[in-house]
Design a protein around this motif. Structure first.
Motif, PDB file in Angstrom:
ATOM      1  N   THR A   1       0.821  -1.177   0.181  1.00 46.53           N
ATOM      2  CA  THR A   1       0.001  -0.132  -0.152  1.00 46.53           C
ATOM      3  C   THR A   1       0.950   1.254   0.137  1.00 46.53           C
ATOM      4  OG1 THR A   1      -0.060  -0.086   2.503  1.00 46.53           O
ATOM      5  CG2 THR A   1      -1.919  -1.264   1.036  1.00 46.53           C
ATOM      6  N   GLU A   2       2.145   1.048  -0.105  1.00 39.44           N
ATOM      7  CA  GLU A   2       3.362   2.205  -0.067  1.00 39.44           C
ATOM      8  C   GLU A   2       3.091   2.719   1.056  1.00 39.44           C
ATOM      9  OE1 GLU A   2       2.227   4.452  -3.784  1.00 39.44           O
ATOM     10  OE2 GLU A   2       3.068   2.963  -5.025  1.00 39.44           O
ATOM     11  N   ASP A   3       2.905   2.276   2.115  1.00 35.16           N
ATOM     12  CA  ASP A   3       3.146   2.959   3.651  1.00 35.16           C
ATOM     13  C   ASP A   3       4.625   3.100   3.954  1.00 35.16           C
ATOM     14  OD1 ASP A   3       2.742   3.739   6.207  1.00 35.16           O
ATOM     15  OD2 ASP A   3       1.571   1.982   6.707  1.00 35.16           O
ATOM     16  N   PRO A   4       5.010   4.224   4.225  1.00 35.11           N
ATOM     17  CA  PRO A   4       6.313   4.248   4.778  1.00 35.11           C
ATOM     18  C   PRO A   4       6.764   3.660   6.091  1.00 35.11           C
ATOM     19  CG  PRO A   4       5.352   6.438   4.967  1.00 35.11           C
ATOM     20  CD  PRO A   4       4.374   5.456   4.048  1.00 35.11           C
ATOM     21  N   ARG A   5       5.528   3.408   6.864  1.00 33.95           N
ATOM     22  CA  ARG A   5       5.763   2.536   8.055  1.00 33.95           C
ATOM     23  C   ARG A   5       5.924   1.105   7.724  1.00 33.95           C
ATOM     24  NH1 ARG A   5       1.480   4.529  12.337  1.00 33.95           N
ATOM     25  NH2 ARG A   5       0.093   3.926  10.411  1.00 33.95           N
ATOM     26  N   GLN A   6       5.390   0.804   6.624  1.00 28.86           N
ATOM     27  CA  GLN A   6       5.128  -0.635   6.695  1.00 28.86           C
ATOM     28  C   GLN A   6       4.229  -1.382   7.772  1.00 28.86           C
ATOM     29  OE1 GLN A   6       9.308  -1.883   6.021  1.00 28.86           O
ATOM     30  NE2 GLN A   6       8.933  -2.404   3.836  1.00 28.86           N
ATOM     31  N   ILE A   7       3.154  -0.484   8.177  1.00 29.30           N
ATOM     32  CA  ILE A   7       2.631  -0.937   9.429  1.00 29.30           C
ATOM     33  C   ILE A   7       1.695  -2.375   9.299  1.00 29.30           C
ATOM     34  CG2 ILE A   7       0.353   0.331   8.895  1.00 29.30           C
ATOM     35  CD1 ILE A   7       2.379   0.172  12.273  1.00 29.30           C
ATOM     36  N   ASP A   8       1.420  -2.391   7.998  1.00 26.12           N
ATOM     37  CA  ASP A   8       0.403  -3.734   7.733  1.00 26.12           C
ATOM     38  C   ASP A   8       1.270  -4.948   7.153  1.00 26.12           C
ATOM     39  OD1 ASP A   8      -2.162  -4.675   7.954  1.00 26.12           O
ATOM     40  OD2 ASP A   8      -2.604  -4.390   5.888  1.00 26.12           O
ATOM     41  N   GLY A   9       2.709  -4.823   7.555  1.00 25.56           N
ATOM     42  CA  GLY A   9       3.453  -6.030   7.364  1.00 25.56           C
ATOM     43  C   GLY A   9       4.362  -5.965   8.315  1.00 25.56           C
ATOM     44  N   ILE A  10       5.599  -6.849   8.076  1.00 27.09           N
ATOM     45  CA  ILE A  10       6.717  -7.158   8.926  1.00 27.09           C
ATOM     46  C   ILE A  10       7.772  -6.329   8.801  1.00 27.09           C
ATOM     47  CG2 ILE A  10       5.760  -9.546   9.386  1.00 27.09           C
ATOM     48  CD1 ILE A  10       8.329 -10.780   7.798  1.00 27.09           C
ATOM     49  N   GLY A  11       7.826  -5.685   7.584  1.00 23.82           N
ATOM     50  CA  GLY A  11       8.988  -4.565   7.547  1.00 23.82           C
ATOM     51  C   GLY A  11       9.300  -3.713   8.385  1.00 23.82           C
ATOM     52  N   GLY A  12      10.639  -3.260   8.733  1.00 27.98           N
ATOM     53  CA  GLY A  12      11.086  -2.392   9.855  1.00 27.98           C
ATOM     54  C   GLY A  12      10.926  -0.900   9.492  1.00 27.98           C
ATOM     55  N   ALA A  13      10.153  -0.517   8.202  1.00 28.28           N
ATOM     56  CA  ALA A  13      10.370   0.992   7.762  1.00 28.28           C
ATOM     57  C   ALA A  13      11.556   1.649   7.592  1.00 28.28           C
ATOM     58  CB  ALA A  13       9.526   1.843   8.932  1.00 28.28           C
ATOM     59  N   THR A  14      12.808   0.776   7.396  1.00 27.35           N
ATOM     60  CA  THR A  14      14.110   1.146   7.095  1.00 27.35           C
ATOM     61  C   THR A  14      14.561   0.444   6.110  1.00 27.35           C
ATOM     62  OG1 THR A  14      15.404  -0.023   8.405  1.00 27.35           O
ATOM     63  CG2 THR A  14      14.585   1.939   9.422  1.00 27.35           C
ATOM     64  N   SER A  15      15.536   0.916   5.063  1.00 25.66           N
ATOM     65  CA  SER A  15      16.064  -0.097   4.075  1.00 25.66           C
ATOM     66  C   SER A  15      16.833  -1.187   4.547  1.00 25.66           C
ATOM     67  CB  SER A  15      17.061   0.899   3.182  1.00 25.66           C
ATOM     68  OG  SER A  15      18.191   1.213   3.898  1.00 25.66           O
ATOM     69  N   THR A  16      17.177  -1.139   5.826  1.00 23.41           N
ATOM     70  CA  THR A  16      18.072  -2.375   6.596  1.00 23.41           C
ATOM     71  C   THR A  16      17.318  -3.366   7.036  1.00 23.41           C
ATOM     72  OG1 THR A  16      18.570  -0.880   8.541  1.00 23.41           O
ATOM     73  CG2 THR A  16      20.163  -0.911   6.706  1.00 23.41           C
ATOM     74  N   THR A  17      16.068  -2.975   7.013  1.00 19.69           N
ATOM     75  CA  THR A  17      15.088  -3.975   7.892  1.00 19.69           C
ATOM     76  C   THR A  17      13.979  -4.564   6.951  1.00 19.69           C
ATOM     77  OG1 THR A  17      14.003  -2.308   8.735  1.00 19.69           O
ATOM     78  CG2 THR A  17      15.621  -3.367  10.001  1.00 19.69           C
ATOM     79  N   SER A  18      14.160  -3.919   5.692  1.00 20.48           N
ATOM     80  CA  SER A  18      12.968  -4.195   4.510  1.00 20.48           C
ATOM     81  C   SER A  18      13.732  -5.108   3.312  1.00 20.48           C
ATOM     82  CB  SER A  18      12.483  -2.943   3.919  1.00 20.48           C
ATOM     83  OG  SER A  18      11.639  -3.330   3.073  1.00 20.48           O
ATOM     84  N   LYS A  19      14.090  -6.290   3.870  1.00 14.73           N
ATOM     85  CA  LYS A  19      14.932  -7.094   2.791  1.00 14.73           C
ATOM     86  C   LYS A  19      14.318  -8.423   2.984  1.00 14.73           C
ATOM     87  CE  LYS A  19      19.184  -4.691   4.048  1.00 14.73           C
ATOM     88  NZ  LYS A  19      19.763  -4.153   2.724  1.00 14.73           N
ATOM     89  N   VAL A  20      14.725  -9.255   2.002  1.00 18.62           N
ATOM     90  CA  VAL A  20      13.967 -10.648   1.650  1.00 18.62           C
ATOM     91  C   VAL A  20      14.998 -11.563   0.963  1.00 18.62           C
ATOM     92  CG1 VAL A  20      12.217 -12.295   0.750  1.00 18.62           C
ATOM     93  CG2 VAL A  20      11.609  -9.832   1.672  1.00 18.62           C
ATOM     94  N   ALA A  21      15.261 -12.690   1.635  1.00 20.41           N
ATOM     95  CA  ALA A  21      16.223 -13.834   0.906  1.00 20.41           C
ATOM     96  C   ALA A  21      15.227 -14.852   0.502  1.00 20.41           C
ATOM     97  CB  ALA A  21      17.233 -14.011   2.133  1.00 20.41           C
ATOM     98  N   ILE A  22      15.507 -15.406  -0.757  1.00 15.74           N
ATOM     99  CA  ILE A  22      14.692 -16.614  -1.189  1.00 15.74           C
ATOM    100  C   ILE A  22      15.847 -17.656  -1.714  1.00 15.74           C
ATOM    101  CG2 ILE A  22      13.263 -17.446  -2.983  1.00 15.74           C
ATOM    102  CD1 ILE A  22      13.063 -13.732  -2.570  1.00 15.74           C
ATOM    103  N   VAL A  23      15.617 -18.882  -0.728  1.00 17.40           N
ATOM    104  CA  VAL A  23      16.822 -19.778  -0.899  1.00 17.40           C
ATOM    105  C   VAL A  23      16.117 -20.976  -1.139  1.00 17.40           C
ATOM    106  CG1 VAL A  23      18.495 -20.839   0.639  1.00 17.40           C
ATOM    107  CG2 VAL A  23      17.785 -18.539   1.296  1.00 17.40           C
ATOM    108  N   SER A  24      17.257 -21.697  -2.220  1.00 16.42           N
ATOM    109  CA  SER A  24      16.733 -23.158  -2.486  1.00 16.42           C
ATOM    110  C   SER A  24      17.752 -24.023  -2.940  1.00 16.42           C
ATOM    111  CB  SER A  24      15.917 -22.905  -4.011  1.00 16.42           C
ATOM    112  OG  SER A  24      16.863 -22.493  -5.062  1.00 16.42           O
ATOM    113  N   PRO A  25      17.663 -25.387  -2.975  1.00 20.78           N
ATOM    114  CA  PRO A  25      18.663 -26.093  -3.312  1.00 20.78           C
ATOM    115  C   PRO A  25      19.045 -25.675  -4.688  1.00 20.78           C
ATOM    116  CG  PRO A  25      16.863 -27.514  -2.712  1.00 20.78           C
ATOM    117  CD  PRO A  25      16.374 -26.039  -2.794  1.00 20.78           C
ATOM    118  N   SER A  26      20.349 -26.149  -4.950  1.00 17.64           N
ATOM    119  CA  SER A  26      20.954 -25.760  -6.472  1.00 17.64           C
ATOM    120  C   SER A  26      21.154 -27.211  -7.067  1.00 17.64           C
ATOM    121  CB  SER A  26      22.171 -25.060  -6.232  1.00 17.64           C
ATOM    122  OG  SER A  26      22.824 -24.715  -7.661  1.00 17.64           O
ATOM    123  N   SER A  27      21.218 -27.246  -8.400  1.00 18.29           N
ATOM    124  CA  SER A  27      21.523 -28.311  -9.380  1.00 18.29           C
ATOM    125  C   SER A  27      23.029 -28.078  -9.863  1.00 18.29           C
ATOM    126  CB  SER A  27      20.381 -28.534 -10.380  1.00 18.29           C
ATOM    127  OG  SER A  27      20.418 -27.271 -11.190  1.00 18.29           O
TER     128      SER A  27
END
Length: 412
Positions: free
Chosen positions: A61-87
């Motif tokens: 919703t473009e909320d700078p507080r990220q109040i409706d999600g788990i983000g921390g409202a800063t660039s250093t706490t708004s990150k995601v890592a997607i991990v999988s096995p490799s072939s």
């Protein structure tokens, strides 16, 4: 009175959304925090990830507080890592980094995050994606970062059951507590995104900003445009225009103008407007000799000071890939970092791994270490060189800790 939906005004009729439950872990990884997800829990096509990630983090919703999600409202706490096995042969897991914008409905996949990368090994162990043999106390995990195509080797402590042993007495700047040491090596890190160590072909360039937003007249700065682990613009801070309060809106506009022009020079964008759309690449580092007050409490004494920028704001410390890039540039002839390098007996410049001290201009050393001061302390970076201008690998140490695990609930 019976409520009849079919007679409701159009404004009251809504399309029913589906609630999703995404299994994940929330981790403090280095000096960042992020959501770690096993790729099998996301839609198969990467193009379909965005609604899930944005909703989970609170940026839908473009909320700078990220109040409706788990983000921390800063660039250093708004990150995601997607991990999988490799072939891929010789690779244990693959990892995709997503920088979720704060206050914008946008995800940036253009680069890697070293701090978040340091948590990939522990997460992979917890998910059972890496095999651990009985009796092992440490395991080397080979990671392919899909954003850059680069290989990372992560050395992680394991317990008797083969899980990540996070308890320890290792300490990093920017984190009050301690943990077990995670050694993270960036293998052959040059040209991670652009394919070139120096995208312009020069170790130093003059960046000319013709149409600045903050200054009354055009200006220029001296910088090294370099791609090690990630593309960075390393600016000689003494060449910045004077008269701006550090961190002020005008000062931030000036730094962003520099970043956009550098993006064009590095062939990462064709226009300043296009460069403005991807604020995460390239990133800006402002370097100077270590301030006496900043270095007074640091041991060993740092060699250089950096003020790092992250998504248009001042970073509280420095990106791990920024430290890696800065460390490499410190030993490469002609860079603005090399000109500021402070070579002394306490610089811990090891010769061939034997602990001998070397002068800062001795380019035959194969392994050297630099201590970089930042706003939260300092970070040592070990640099392995192959000749004068080839970076074999750079190593740093981090800690990580799982904060919670479960399901993130959101609607798409």
């Amino acid at each position: 009175m019976i409520f009849r939906p079919e007679l409701s005004p159009p404004s009251l009729v809504q399309t029913k959304r589906k609630r999703q439950a995404l299994p994940a872990s929330w981790m403090r990884s280095g000096t960042s925090k992020g959501l770690f997800v096993n790729r099998r829990h996301l839609p198969k096509a990467q193009e379909a990830w965005a609604p899930w990630i944005l909703a989970a983090m609170g940026s839908k919703t473009e909320d700078p507080r990220q109040i409706d999600g788990i983000g921390g409202a800063t660039s250093t706490t708004s990150k995601v890592a997607i991990v999988s096995p490799s072939s891929h042969p010789g690779v244990d897991v693959e990892y995709t980094f997503a920088q979720v914008a704060v206050g914008k409905n946008k995800i940036d996949y253009s680069g890697n995050c070293g701090n978040i990368a340091s948590g990939v090994g522990p997460f992979a162990l917890e998910e059972g994606l890496v095999e651990v043999h009985p009796g092992q106390e440490k395991v080397d995990i080979h990671i392919l970062n899909t954003n850059t195509g680069q290989i990372l080797v992560e050395t992680v402590a394991v317990d008797q059951e083969g899980y990540y042993a996070e308890e320890g007495d290792f300490r990093i700047a920017g984190v009050k507590g301690t943990g077990s040491e995670i050694k993270l090596a960036f293998v052959d890190p040059a040209g991670a995104v652009t394919g070139k160590l120096f995208p312009t072909g020069n170790p130093e360039d003059t960046i000319v900003v013709d149409t600045p937003r903050a200054t009354a007249t055009p200006f220029s700065v001296q910088a090294t445009l370099i791609d090690v682990a990630n593309p960075f613009v390393i600016v000689n801070s003494s060449s910045l225009p004077l008269g701006f309060l550090e961190g002020s809106p005008e000062w931030l506009d000036m730094i962003e103008d520099i970043r956009r022009k550098a993006a064009i020079m590095m062939d990462l964008a064709e226009t300043t407007e296009q460069a403005a759309l991807t604020r995460g690449t390239p990133k800006v580092l402002l370097v100077s000799p270590p301030y006496s007050d900043a270095a007074s409490d640091l041991d060993p004494r740092p060699n250089i000071f950096v003020l790092a920028m992250s998504m248009g704001q001042i970073h509280p410390s420095v990106q791990l890939t920024g430290a890696v890039c800065l460390g490499a540039a410190s030993f490469l002839k002609g860079t603005v970092v090399h000109k500021h390098f402070r070579g002394n007996s306490r610089a811990s410049l090891a010769l061939n791994g034997e602990g001998s001290h070397a002068d800062a201009t001795d380019y035959l050393c194969t392994r050297r270490k630099i201590h970089i001061a930042h706003r939260s302390g300092q970070i040592p970076v070990e640099v392995h060189l192959d000749g004068e201008q080839r970076v074999d690998r750079c190593s740093v140490s981090r800690t990580a800790r799982k904060l919670f695990e479960g399901n993130v609930l959101f609607y798409v």
